[in-house]
Write an enzyme that holds these catalytic residues in place. Structure first.
Site, PDB file in Angstrom:
ATOM      1  N   CYS A   1       0.623  -1.624   0.244  1.00 36.46           N
ATOM      2  CA  CYS A   1      -0.215  -0.069  -0.115  1.00 36.46           C
ATOM      3  C   CYS A   1       0.805   1.008   0.403  1.00 36.46           C
ATOM      4  O   CYS A   1       1.979   1.283   0.738  1.00 36.46           O
ATOM      5  CB  CYS A   1      -0.679  -0.257   1.219  1.00 36.46           C
TER       6      CYS A   1
ATOM      7  N   CYS B   1       0.405   4.650   7.280  1.00 40.08           N
ATOM      8  CA  CYS B   1      -0.335   4.597   8.201  1.00 40.08           C
ATOM      9  C   CYS B   1       0.861   3.944   9.625  1.00 40.08           C
ATOM     10  O   CYS B   1       1.478   2.882   8.993  1.00 40.08           O
ATOM     11  CB  CYS B   1      -1.634   3.700   8.343  1.00 40.08           C
TER      12      CYS B   1
ATOM     13  N   CYS C   1       0.314   0.315  10.281  1.00 40.37           N
ATOM     14  CA  CYS C   1       0.043  -1.087   9.542  1.00 40.37           C
ATOM     15  C   CYS C   1       1.266  -1.530   8.893  1.00 40.37           C
ATOM     16  O   CYS C   1       2.222  -1.268   8.432  1.00 40.37           O
ATOM     17  CB  CYS C   1      -0.738  -0.165   8.329  1.00 40.37           C
TER      18      CYS C   1
ATOM     19  N   CYS D   1     -15.471  -9.402   5.555  1.00 39.29           N
ATOM     20  CA  CYS D   1     -15.353  -8.511   5.407  1.00 39.29           C
ATOM     21  C   CYS D   1     -14.348  -7.792   4.689  1.00 39.29           C
ATOM     22  O   CYS D   1     -13.044  -8.459   4.697  1.00 39.29           O
ATOM     23  CB  CYS D   1     -15.140  -7.055   6.745  1.00 39.29           C
TER      24      CYS D   1
ATOM     25  N   CYS E   1     -19.081  -6.755   3.061  1.00 40.46           N
ATOM     26  CA  CYS E   1     -18.657  -4.970   4.159  1.00 40.46           C
ATOM     27  C   CYS E   1     -17.203  -5.314   3.363  1.00 40.46           C
ATOM     28  O   CYS E   1     -17.094  -6.236   2.280  1.00 40.46           O
ATOM     29  CB  CYS E   1     -18.641  -5.352   5.379  1.00 40.46           C
TER      30      CYS E   1
ATOM     31  N   CYS F   1     -19.286   1.745   9.477  1.00 35.59           N
ATOM     32  CA  CYS F   1     -18.458   1.174   9.986  1.00 35.59           C
ATOM     33  C   CYS F   1     -17.478   1.673  10.328  1.00 35.59           C
ATOM     34  O   CYS F   1     -16.662   1.879   9.434  1.00 35.59           O
ATOM     35  CB  CYS F   1     -18.264  -0.587   9.717  1.00 35.59           C
TER      36      CYS F   1
ATOM     37  N   ARG G   1     -17.696  -3.162  18.219  1.00 34.59           N
ATOM     38  CA  ARG G   1     -17.490  -4.573  17.698  1.00 34.59           C
ATOM     39  C   ARG G   1     -15.696  -4.454  18.383  1.00 34.59           C
ATOM     40  O   ARG G   1     -14.442  -4.028  18.137  1.00 34.59           O
ATOM     41  CB  ARG G   1     -16.642  -4.533  16.460  1.00 34.59           C
TER      42      ARG G   1
HETATM   43  N1  SAM Z   1      -6.777   0.776   3.035  1.00 35.73           N
HETATM   44  C1  SAM Z   1      -8.170   0.535   4.090  1.00 35.73           C
HETATM   45  C2  SAM Z   1      -7.940   1.493   4.563  1.00 35.73           C
HETATM   46  O1  SAM Z   1      -6.987   1.740   5.068  1.00 35.73           O
HETATM   47  O2  SAM Z   1      -9.139   2.558   4.660  1.00 35.73           O
HETATM   48  C3  SAM Z   1      -8.590  -0.419   4.384  1.00 35.73           C
HETATM   49  C4  SAM Z   1      -7.759  -1.542   4.673  1.00 35.73           C
HETATM   50  S1  SAM Z   1      -7.244  -1.065   6.611  1.00 35.73           S
HETATM   51  C5  SAM Z   1      -5.903  -2.686   6.972  1.00 35.73           C
HETATM   52  C6  SAM Z   1      -8.306  -1.113   7.851  1.00 35.73           C
HETATM   53  C7  SAM Z   1      -7.919  -0.590   9.402  1.00 35.73           C
HETATM   54  O3  SAM Z   1      -7.437  -1.859   9.972  1.00 35.73           O
HETATM   55  C8  SAM Z   1      -7.326   0.592   9.276  1.00 35.73           C
HETATM   56  O4  SAM Z   1      -7.884   1.694   9.081  1.00 35.73           O
HETATM   57  C9  SAM Z   1      -6.887   0.275  11.335  1.00 35.73           C
HETATM   58  O5  SAM Z   1      -7.971   0.676  11.763  1.00 35.73           O
HETATM   59  C10 SAM Z   1      -6.875  -1.965  11.553  1.00 35.73           C
HETATM   60  N2  SAM Z   1      -5.560  -1.834  11.077  1.00 35.73           N
HETATM   61  C11 SAM Z   1      -4.266  -1.730  10.272  1.00 35.73           C
HETATM   62  N3  SAM Z   1      -3.273  -2.280  11.317  1.00 35.73           N
HETATM   63  C12 SAM Z   1      -3.728  -2.145  12.539  1.00 35.73           C
HETATM   64  C13 SAM Z   1      -2.889  -2.433  13.267  1.00 35.73           C
HETATM   65  N4  SAM Z   1      -1.706  -2.850  13.433  1.00 35.73           N
HETATM   66  N5  SAM Z   1      -3.321  -2.653  14.619  1.00 35.73           N
HETATM   67  C14 SAM Z   1      -4.573  -2.822  15.093  1.00 35.73           C
HETATM   68  N6  SAM Z   1      -5.717  -2.136  13.557  1.00 35.73           N
HETATM   69  C15 SAM Z   1      -4.619  -2.065  12.713  1.00 35.73           C
HETATM   70  C1  DTB Z   2     -10.952  -3.425  11.726  1.00 32.62           C
HETATM   71  O1  DTB Z   2     -11.473  -1.386  11.899  1.00 32.62           O
HETATM   72  N1  DTB Z   2     -10.310  -4.113  11.922  1.00 32.62           N
HETATM   73  C2  DTB Z   2      -9.883  -4.762  10.816  1.00 32.62           C
HETATM   74  C3  DTB Z   2     -11.392  -4.065  10.170  1.00 32.62           C
HETATM   75  N2  DTB Z   2     -11.335  -2.704  10.297  1.00 32.62           N
HETATM   76  C4  DTB Z   2     -10.771  -4.242   8.338  1.00 32.62           C
HETATM   77  C5  DTB Z   2      -8.557  -4.888  10.416  1.00 32.62           C
HETATM   78  C6  DTB Z   2      -7.794  -5.063  11.388  1.00 32.62           C
HETATM   79  C7  DTB Z   2      -6.367  -5.060  11.125  1.00 32.62           C
HETATM   80  C8  DTB Z   2      -5.194  -5.740  11.822  1.00 32.62           C
HETATM   81  C9  DTB Z   2      -3.950  -5.922  11.384  1.00 32.62           C
HETATM   82  C10 DTB Z   2      -3.661  -6.958  10.086  1.00 32.62           C
HETATM   83  O2  DTB Z   2      -3.822  -7.774  10.510  1.00 32.62           O
HETATM   84  O3  DTB Z   2      -3.393  -6.958   9.362  1.00 32.62           O
HETATM   85 FE1  SF4 Z   3      -2.347   1.087   3.319  1.00 31.14          FE
HETATM   86 FE2  SF4 Z   3      -2.509   0.464   5.599  1.00 31.14          FE
HETATM   87 FE3  SF4 Z   3      -3.333   2.257   5.655  1.00 31.14          FE
HETATM   88 FE4  SF4 Z   3      -4.947   1.231   4.618  1.00 31.14          FE
HETATM   89  S1  SF4 Z   3      -4.241   1.128   6.733  1.00 31.14           S
HETATM   90  S2  SF4 Z   3      -3.874   2.681   3.950  1.00 31.14           S
HETATM   91  S3  SF4 Z   3      -3.791  -0.791   4.074  1.00 31.14           S
HETATM   92  S4  SF4 Z   3      -2.166   1.173   4.739  1.00 31.14           S
END
Ligand code: SAM
Ligand code: DTB
Ligand code: SF4
Length: 334
Positions: free
Chosen positions: A54, A58, A61, A98, A130, A190, A262
């Site tokens: 990506c 973030c 992430c 989802c 979702c 959500c 959730r």
């Molecule tokens: N790329 C899209 C976005 O960011 O909206 C969708 C996927 S993104 C992985 C969805 C959500 O996962 C993020 O907004 C964040 O709240 C959660 N997330 C990602 N990495 C995480 C982590 N290491 N621990 C907890 N939540 C995480």
């Molecule tokens: C949300 O709030 N938590 C989920 C879902 N929406 C998409 C994702 C959590 C991701 C945790 C890190 C991972 O597994 O990569």
């Molecule tokens: Fe990309 Fe992860 Fe940020 Fe979603 S949360 S926009 S997958 S870097």
């Protein structure tokens, strides 16, 4: 009946968050029982339809291309594969699937057309569908709605003030605009966030204020505990204490009484007692399945055993689409 409000101040929310814990949980549990069956928990299953690579930054992430993590990049899955995984999730008791993509935003290309086909396929299994695909235009939200999308996940993650400390490649307003496109298209919203990223309690309450003061409360609010992943800028963060999770869940429940709160990422580090406290405080949804998107989650059977011990039943699909302030049926003391 508790009032549904859209004019919360951060100070009010802070004073709720800082209430002595047992009093806070009692208050949240009381409100929970006005609007929900406390013995039912909604179960969602995640499918990472496009993983890693990506362009966003973030800080939490593991899927951001710029960090050196162990995530294996995977291009967009095939519709048939997704439909098969969704069928398995349904057989296991999930009411919602989802589909997550590591995209900054949706582009109008063949990949998006394929996602629309995935939405149709999962919808035909009578599951709540979702997606979480990053930013959307109004037109793209309409296309998803027409394909049968039930919910769109798009997290605010933290407060407006703290946003730029966590994400530099987009703004809070970008996030809010997508939420408004989703709402206008008639898709349920959500949106939630993450605790344990080094934010202040005022940041947590500020994020809840933004969510609770939207013209319509999100139908679901995921509260994630940071999963600190090696290679990300937040890899050294210490896990949040369960009591912080309990306070966050209870506060979300009090300010958004009808919403499904959730208990999301981070459950692997929580005991069954800790999770039971969160359910008592008003959490009524989880992600089940042994992986979230890329990180581990409790084993499915372990969650079902927890439900058995606590006397919780998984919720049937489409329960939350109904007005939730109708009188509840048997087994509930209102
Ligand atoms: N790329 C899209 C976005 O960011 O909206 C969708 C996927 S993104 C992985 C969805 C959500 O996962 C993020 O907004 C964040 O709240 C959660 N997330 C990602 N990495 C995480 C982590 N290491 N621990 C907890 N939540 C995480
Ligand atoms: C949300 O709030 N938590 C989920 C879902 N929406 C998409 C994702 C959590 C991701 C945790 C890190 C991972 O597994 O990569
Ligand atoms: Fe990309 Fe992860 Fe940020 Fe979603 S949360 S926009 S997958 S870097």
């Amino acid at each position: 009946m508790s009032e549904i409000r859209h004019n919360w101040t951060t100070e009010e929310i802070l004073s709720i968050y800082n209430t002595p814990l047992l009093e806070l949980v009692y208050r949240a549990a009381t409100i929970h029982r006005e609007f929900h069956n406390p013995n039912q928990v909604q179960v969602s299953s995640l499918i990472s339809i496009k993983t890693g690579g990506c362009p966003e930054d973030c800080a939490y992430c593991p899927q951001a291309a710029r960090y050196n993590t162990k995530v294996k990049v995977h291009k967009l899955m095939e519709v048939e594969e997704v439909a098969e995984l969704a069928g398995k999730a349904k057989a296991g008791g999930a009411s919602r699937v989802c589909m997550g993509a590591a995209w900054r935003e949706v582009r109008d290309n063949r990949d998006f057309d394929r996602v629309l086909d995935m939405v149709k396929a999962v919808n035909s299994l009578e599951l709540e569908v979702c997606c979480t695909l990053g930013m959307l235009t109004e037109e793209q939200a309409n296309k998803l709605a027409n394909a049968g999308l039930y919910a769109y996940n798009h997290n605010l993650d933290t407060s407006e003030e703290n946003y730029s400390n966590i994400i530099g490649t987009r703004t809070y307003d970008d996030r809010l605009n997508t939420l408004s496109h989703v709402r206008k298209a008639g898709i349920t919203v959500c949106s939630g966030g993450i605790i344990g990223m080094g934010e202040s309690i005022a940041d947590r309450c500020g994020m809840l204020k933004t969510l609770a003061n939207l013209p319509v409360h999100p139908e679901s609010v995921p509260i994630n505990a940071l999963v600190a992943v090696e290679g990300t800028p937040l890899e050294e963060q210490q896990p949040v204490e369960i009591w912080e999770m309990v306070r966050m869940v209870a506060t979300a429940r009090i300010v958004m009484p009808k919403t499904a709160v959730r208990l999301s990422a981070g459950r692997l580090g929580m005991s069954m007692e800790g999770q039971a406290f969160c359910f008592m405080a008003g959490a009524n949804s989880i992600f089940a399945g042994d992986t979230l998107l890329t990180t581990p989650n409790p084993e499915f059977n372990q969650d079902m055993e927890m439900f058995r011990i606590l006397g919780i039943q998984p919720m049937a699909p489409f329960q939350q689409g109904k007005p939730q302030n109708q009188p509840l049926t048997e087994g509930v003391n209102v």
